[in-house]
Design a protein around this motif. Structure first.
Motif, PDB file in Angstrom:
ATOM      1  N   MET A   1       7.144  11.344  47.234  1.00 58.15           N
ATOM      2  CA  MET A   1       7.139   9.888  46.780  1.00 58.15           C
ATOM      3  C   MET A   1       7.922   9.690  45.672  1.00 58.15           C
ATOM      4  SD  MET A   1       3.786   8.064  45.575  1.00 58.15           S
ATOM      5  CE  MET A   1       3.857   6.322  44.946  1.00 58.15           C
ATOM      6  N   VAL A   2       8.774   8.445  45.662  1.00 51.22           N
ATOM      7  CA  VAL A   2       9.687   8.257  44.587  1.00 51.22           C
ATOM      8  C   VAL A   2       9.022   7.433  43.441  1.00 51.22           C
ATOM      9  CG1 VAL A   2      12.047   7.116  44.279  1.00 51.22           C
ATOM     10  CG2 VAL A   2      11.486   8.559  46.257  1.00 51.22           C
ATOM     11  N   THR A   3       9.191   7.830  42.458  1.00 50.74           N
ATOM     12  CA  THR A   3       8.897   6.982  41.271  1.00 50.74           C
ATOM     13  C   THR A   3      10.062   6.773  40.500  1.00 50.74           C
ATOM     14  OG1 THR A   3       8.245   8.867  40.038  1.00 50.74           O
ATOM     15  CG2 THR A   3       6.428   8.050  41.347  1.00 50.74           C
ATOM     16  N   GLY A   4       9.909   5.548  39.701  1.00 52.83           N
ATOM     17  CA  GLY A   4      11.208   5.150  38.951  1.00 52.83           C
ATOM     18  C   GLY A   4      11.711   4.137  39.491  1.00 52.83           C
ATOM     19  N   PRO A   8      16.183   4.791  46.284  1.00 52.79           N
ATOM     20  CA  PRO A   8      16.569   5.863  47.159  1.00 52.79           C
ATOM     21  C   PRO A   8      17.599   5.193  48.421  1.00 52.79           C
ATOM     22  CG  PRO A   8      14.391   5.531  47.591  1.00 52.79           C
ATOM     23  CD  PRO A   8      14.970   4.700  46.457  1.00 52.79           C
ATOM     24  N   ASP A   9      17.638   3.830  48.699  1.00 52.08           N
ATOM     25  CA  ASP A   9      18.482   3.561  49.744  1.00 52.08           C
ATOM     26  C   ASP A   9      19.964   3.547  49.353  1.00 52.08           C
ATOM     27  OD1 ASP A   9      16.448   2.896  51.220  1.00 52.08           O
ATOM     28  OD2 ASP A   9      16.315   0.607  51.041  1.00 52.08           O
ATOM     29  N   LYS A  12      21.217   6.078  51.661  1.00 53.61           N
ATOM     30  CA  LYS A  12      21.375   5.583  53.131  1.00 53.61           C
ATOM     31  C   LYS A  12      22.816   4.752  52.936  1.00 53.61           C
ATOM     32  CE  LYS A  12      19.695   1.804  54.980  1.00 53.61           C
ATOM     33  NZ  LYS A  12      18.346   0.853  55.448  1.00 53.61           N
ATOM     34  N   TRP A  13      22.910   3.864  52.035  1.00 55.30           N
ATOM     35  CA  TRP A  13      24.165   2.816  52.177  1.00 55.30           C
ATOM     36  C   TRP A  13      25.448   3.539  51.842  1.00 55.30           C
ATOM     37  CZ3 TRP A  13      23.251  -0.732  55.170  1.00 55.30           C
ATOM     38  CH2 TRP A  13      22.066  -1.237  55.314  1.00 55.30           C
ATOM     39  N   LEU A  14      25.508   4.604  51.074  1.00 58.79           N
ATOM     40  CA  LEU A  14      26.599   5.297  50.679  1.00 58.79           C
ATOM     41  C   LEU A  14      26.967   6.148  51.895  1.00 58.79           C
ATOM     42  CD1 LEU A  14      26.032   6.641  47.153  1.00 58.79           C
ATOM     43  CD2 LEU A  14      27.853   4.949  47.923  1.00 58.79           C
ATOM     44  N   SER A  15      26.124   6.673  52.630  1.00 60.62           N
ATOM     45  CA  SER A  15      26.496   7.623  54.021  1.00 60.62           C
ATOM     46  C   SER A  15      26.990   6.348  55.007  1.00 60.62           C
ATOM     47  CB  SER A  15      25.230   8.135  54.228  1.00 60.62           C
ATOM     48  OG  SER A  15      25.222   8.817  55.629  1.00 60.62           O
ATOM     49  N   ILE A  16      26.491   5.341  55.041  1.00 59.94           N
ATOM     50  CA  ILE A  16      26.990   4.125  56.051  1.00 59.94           C
ATOM     51  C   ILE A  16      28.247   3.990  55.724  1.00 59.94           C
ATOM     52  CG2 ILE A  16      26.466   1.854  57.062  1.00 59.94           C
ATOM     53  CD1 ILE A  16      23.551   2.718  56.880  1.00 59.94           C
ATOM     54  N   ALA A  17      28.462   3.639  54.648  1.00 60.02           N
ATOM     55  CA  ALA A  17      29.743   3.178  54.079  1.00 60.02           C
ATOM     56  C   ALA A  17      30.833   4.153  54.364  1.00 60.02           C
ATOM     57  CB  ALA A  17      29.756   2.760  52.536  1.00 60.02           C
ATOM     58  N   ASN A  18      30.586   5.517  53.995  1.00 57.83           N
ATOM     59  CA  ASN A  18      31.514   6.548  54.088  1.00 57.83           C
ATOM     60  C   ASN A  18      31.704   6.800  55.771  1.00 57.83           C
ATOM     61  OD1 ASN A  18      32.819   8.825  53.566  1.00 57.83           O
ATOM     62  ND2 ASN A  18      31.010   9.986  54.506  1.00 57.83           N
ATOM     63  N   ARG A  19      30.749   7.041  56.544  1.00 52.95           N
ATOM     64  CA  ARG A  19      30.740   7.179  57.898  1.00 52.95           C
ATOM     65  C   ARG A  19      31.627   5.895  58.829  1.00 52.95           C
ATOM     66  NH1 ARG A  19      25.972   8.328  59.364  1.00 52.95           N
ATOM     67  NH2 ARG A  19      25.044   6.105  59.211  1.00 52.95           N
ATOM     68  N   TYR A  20      31.394   4.543  58.270  1.00 52.66           N
ATOM     69  CA  TYR A  20      32.239   3.787  59.162  1.00 52.66           C
ATOM     70  C   TYR A  20      33.389   3.646  58.448  1.00 52.66           C
ATOM     71  CZ  TYR A  20      28.505   2.902  62.217  1.00 52.66           C
ATOM     72  OH  TYR A  20      27.690   3.107  63.177  1.00 52.66           O
TER      73      TYR A  20
END
Length: 154
Positions: A1-4, A8-9, A12-20
């Motif tokens: 569980m993420v607190t703070g 954490p998205d 996800k968004w850095l990965s998608i931007a890098n891939r495309y």
């Protein structure tokens, strides 16, 4: 569980931007038999003639074997020349061939086209700040995973 408060998205968004972004670069570089992993070396070698392979490794934040493999591919394609240093025989100096120099402006152009496509919906006055923030995130990722080197070098 993420607190703070950190989202954490971002991962996800850095990965998608890098891939495309890599897909877009690969498509544009394909006529030159290059890919998104290789064009960067041509840019750096053009900017720093007689760049040593060790220095290129430090500029890329990549494993030395990956850099060596990419440099060897560029040599085989006729874009890069690799020579033993006259001052230190253990060091390889890299420079672009005439074919590599002729390709350089095309790489600069297509890289700009891909960057422009990414920033289309972001006001121009925010581009520099956004790039600076992304750079900081990237350098933090490098520092977090590089034992003994917690600096923010560029």
């Amino acid at each position: 569980m993420v607190t703070g408060s950190n989202d954490p998205d971002i991962l996800k968004w850095l990965s998608i931007a890098n891939r495309y972004t890599r897909i877009a670069l690969d498509r544009r570089l394909q006529p030159y038999r290059l890919n998104a992993s290789m064009y960067y070396y041509i840019l750096r070698i053009h900017e720093q003639p007689k760049l040593t392979q060790d220095r290129l490794i430090s500029l890329t934040y990549l494993n030395p074997s990956n850099v060596t493999r990419a440099v060897n591919q560029l040599v085989n394609l006729g874009y890069v020349r690799k020579r033993q240093s006259k001052t230190d025989k253990r060091v390889s100096e890299l420079s672009l061939t005439k074919k590599g120099e002729a390709l350089y402006p095309e790489i600069v152009k297509l890289r700009q086209e891909v960057a422009d496509g990414l920033l289309t919906d972001i006001p121009a006055e925010q581009h520099e700040a956004l790039v600076g923030q992304i750079r900081q995130v990237a350098l933090r990722a490098v520092a977090n995973e590089t034992p003994g080197d917690k600096t923010n070098n560029s």
